[in-house]
Structure formats: C-alpha cells, structure tokens
Design an enzyme around this catalytic site. Sequence first.
Site, PDB file in Angstrom:
ATOM      1  N   GLU A 148       6.779  -4.368   2.525  1.00  0.00           N
ATOM      2  CA  GLU A 148       6.554  -4.697   1.204  1.00  0.00           C
ATOM      3  C   GLU A 148       7.490  -4.729   0.386  1.00  0.00           C
ATOM      4  O   GLU A 148       7.373  -4.566  -1.070  1.00  0.00           O
ATOM      5  CB  GLU A 148       5.062  -4.226   0.501  1.00  0.00           C
ATOM      6  CG  GLU A 148       3.842  -4.109   1.419  1.00  0.00           C
ATOM      7  CD  GLU A 148       3.464  -5.618   1.494  1.00  0.00           C
ATOM      8  OE1 GLU A 148       3.837  -6.461   0.975  1.00  0.00           O
ATOM      9  OE2 GLU A 148       2.172  -5.722   2.009  1.00  0.00           O
TER      10      GLU A 148
ATOM     11  N   HIS B 105       1.776   1.353  -3.095  1.00  0.00           N
ATOM     12  CA  HIS B 105       0.743   0.607  -2.694  1.00  0.00           C
ATOM     13  C   HIS B 105      -0.035   1.497  -1.540  1.00  0.00           C
ATOM     14  O   HIS B 105       0.539   2.139  -0.893  1.00  0.00           O
ATOM     15  CB  HIS B 105       1.227  -0.524  -2.033  1.00  0.00           C
ATOM     16  CG  HIS B 105       0.337  -1.210  -1.036  1.00  0.00           C
ATOM     17  ND1 HIS B 105      -0.710  -1.999  -1.322  1.00  0.00           N
ATOM     18  CD2 HIS B 105       0.718  -1.370   0.373  1.00  0.00           C
ATOM     19  CE1 HIS B 105      -1.315  -2.408  -0.252  1.00  0.00           C
ATOM     20  NE2 HIS B 105      -0.298  -1.968   0.697  1.00  0.00           N
TER      21      HIS B 105
ATOM     22  N   HIS C 274      -4.339   2.024   0.476  1.00  0.00           N
ATOM     23  CA  HIS C 274      -5.356   1.276   1.093  1.00  0.00           C
ATOM     24  C   HIS C 274      -6.745   1.913   0.786  1.00  0.00           C
ATOM     25  O   HIS C 274      -7.516   2.613   1.797  1.00  0.00           O
ATOM     26  CB  HIS C 274      -5.203   1.029   2.453  1.00  0.00           C
ATOM     27  CG  HIS C 274      -4.140   0.205   2.788  1.00  0.00           C
ATOM     28  ND1 HIS C 274      -3.657   0.218   4.378  1.00  0.00           N
ATOM     29  CD2 HIS C 274      -3.390  -0.666   2.199  1.00  0.00           C
ATOM     30  CE1 HIS C 274      -2.784  -0.753   4.267  1.00  0.00           C
ATOM     31  NE2 HIS C 274      -2.361  -1.443   3.128  1.00  0.00           N
TER      32      HIS C 274
ATOM     33  N   HIS D 163      -7.151  -6.012   0.794  1.00  0.00           N
ATOM     34  CA  HIS D 163      -6.006  -5.457   1.380  1.00  0.00           C
ATOM     35  C   HIS D 163      -5.867  -3.913   0.511  1.00  0.00           C
ATOM     36  O   HIS D 163      -5.859  -2.997   1.342  1.00  0.00           O
ATOM     37  CB  HIS D 163      -4.776  -6.433   1.106  1.00  0.00           C
ATOM     38  CG  HIS D 163      -3.541  -5.752   1.587  1.00  0.00           C
ATOM     39  ND1 HIS D 163      -2.284  -6.399   1.781  1.00  0.00           N
ATOM     40  CD2 HIS D 163      -3.101  -4.621   1.916  1.00  0.00           C
ATOM     41  CE1 HIS D 163      -1.151  -5.619   2.156  1.00  0.00           C
ATOM     42  NE2 HIS D 163      -1.965  -4.376   2.538  1.00  0.00           N
TER      43      HIS D 163
END
Length: 269
Positions: free
Chosen positions: A119, A142, A144, A214
């Site tokens: 990413e 980032h 989840h 996501h």
Amino acid sequence: MKSILENRPLLAKQVTDVAEVAGYLWQKGWAERNGGNITVNVTDVVDAEIRKLPAISDRVAIGRPLPNLKGTYFFCKGTNKRMRDLARQPMENGSVIRILDDGSHYEIIADNPVKPTSELVSHLSMHNYLIGKGSNYKAALHTHPIDLVAMTHHAPFLKKDVLTNILWSMIPETRAFCPRGLGIIPYKMPSSTELADATIKELDEYDVVMWEKHGVCSVAENIMEAFDMVDTLSKSAQIYLTAKSMGFAPDGMSQEQMKEMQIAFNLPG
Ligand code: 13P
Ligand code: ZN
C-alpha cells in the site's frame, strides 16, 4: 551488523512506537497474517550521516511523482510481514527508505532490504498531501478492524457521514477524539493508485477513512494518535453491535448532546 537505530534515540523512539502499536493491532485481532501497514515520516530525526548512507536496494518506482517527498525518509512496514513480528523485531519486518530527488523513486537504506508495504502508493500519497498542506502529521496507519469493516458491508452506512454520526453518538469520547469523523471510500482494488487518489481526496475533510469492505486508514501527528482514533471508533462500533446483539437499536446521544460537546471542547463542526 550495526543498526541505524544505534545511538539515535529519536529515530529509535519512532520505530519502538511503531512496534508497540503493531503489537496492539495484533492483540486487537485487527491484523490477520500480514494485514495492515504503517509508515512514519522520520525525516526530522534523520542526521547528515544517514543522508550519506548508501542504498541497500535498487531504486524502485513509486508509481507516481510525489514532489513534496523529495529527499524525505520513512520507516515502513514490509510487504507480507506480520504485525505480530513487526512488534518484536521492527527492523527485520520493516525498513527505512529514502525518496529520491525525482520524487518518483525510493531506495531502501536500512537495516535490511525489506520491501515496503504493497500500500506504499497510498501511504506516500497521503504523506505528500499532508506536507503540501503544511500539516505536522507524520504517521499513517492502515488496519483491518472487524467491527468497523463489518459496518461497511451495509449500503445505507456508506452514505456520507451516516457512520460518523452513529459512531459519534455511541459515547462522548468518540465525538471528542475523532472530531473530524469517518470518511468513506467506495471499494477499490488494494494497493491501486485509484485507492490512493480516493484516499487523499477524503483527507481534506477527515483524518480517518474507511476503505469499504477492506479496512481503515488514519493519519496523525504520530503513530499512537493514529492508533487511538481507530481504537476509539472501534469502541463505538462495539457499543453499537453489543446493543444490537442485546436485541435493541441503541438510542445514541442526541444531536443536542453532541452539539454541547462540540461547543464545550471547541471541536470542528
Ligand atoms: P502489506 O503486507 O503489503 O502491507 O499488505 C497488507 C494489507 O493490508 C494490504 O491492504
Ligand atoms: Zn489492507
């Protein structure tokens, strides 16, 4: 081999904080396998000696020019590396990269040639955007989180600020500590430049955004703050879902109660 962190307490602190947060992400159950990534702009704690360090990798194309990043340095989680491993051994599961003077390529300079996260284009686009607007934000996360990702599997929640208002209304802390709310980015292919573009567009308005079905992405002054915002939003999502599982829809704080918080704590609109 001598680590780049040796005798560099400020840089070491940045990396230790990333490792601490990586451990939290694993403990929270947000980091299956290699799920999630972290980058921190460490340019401020890079000295002249680091600037002269030779590359330990080829130059790699970022995928787009990012002019504000010329000559900057980042600590990045490695692609395919586990958060739980980053927590214990950050320099074996992450690396320091230098953005070259063309603003379009990077090279790895320390400690190991660990290829940065897939990413990277989203992360670096966010850092480029933040520098461009004169922000003092240095960290991008980032991850989840199960509860927040689950909420993006319901179309009515994807309308602008529906989730922001539900989550704000679950507990006063969320209104106070995620004052810019939660942006929504319609599903895009992971690691794509389209995802990067959509993400930076939302940063005009939000510090935390959902990548539909996501994960979540947050930016802040440091990695602890980036984690705290996601943790707070996840707490709200947990309260929502706990109420639902007890068989009722939570009432939520009223708009008046949230307005009162906004005024008392001088929060953005
Ligand atoms: P990386 O292992 O490449 O960081 O990818 C994990 C991820 O969450 C992709 O969105
Ligand atoms: Zn992901």
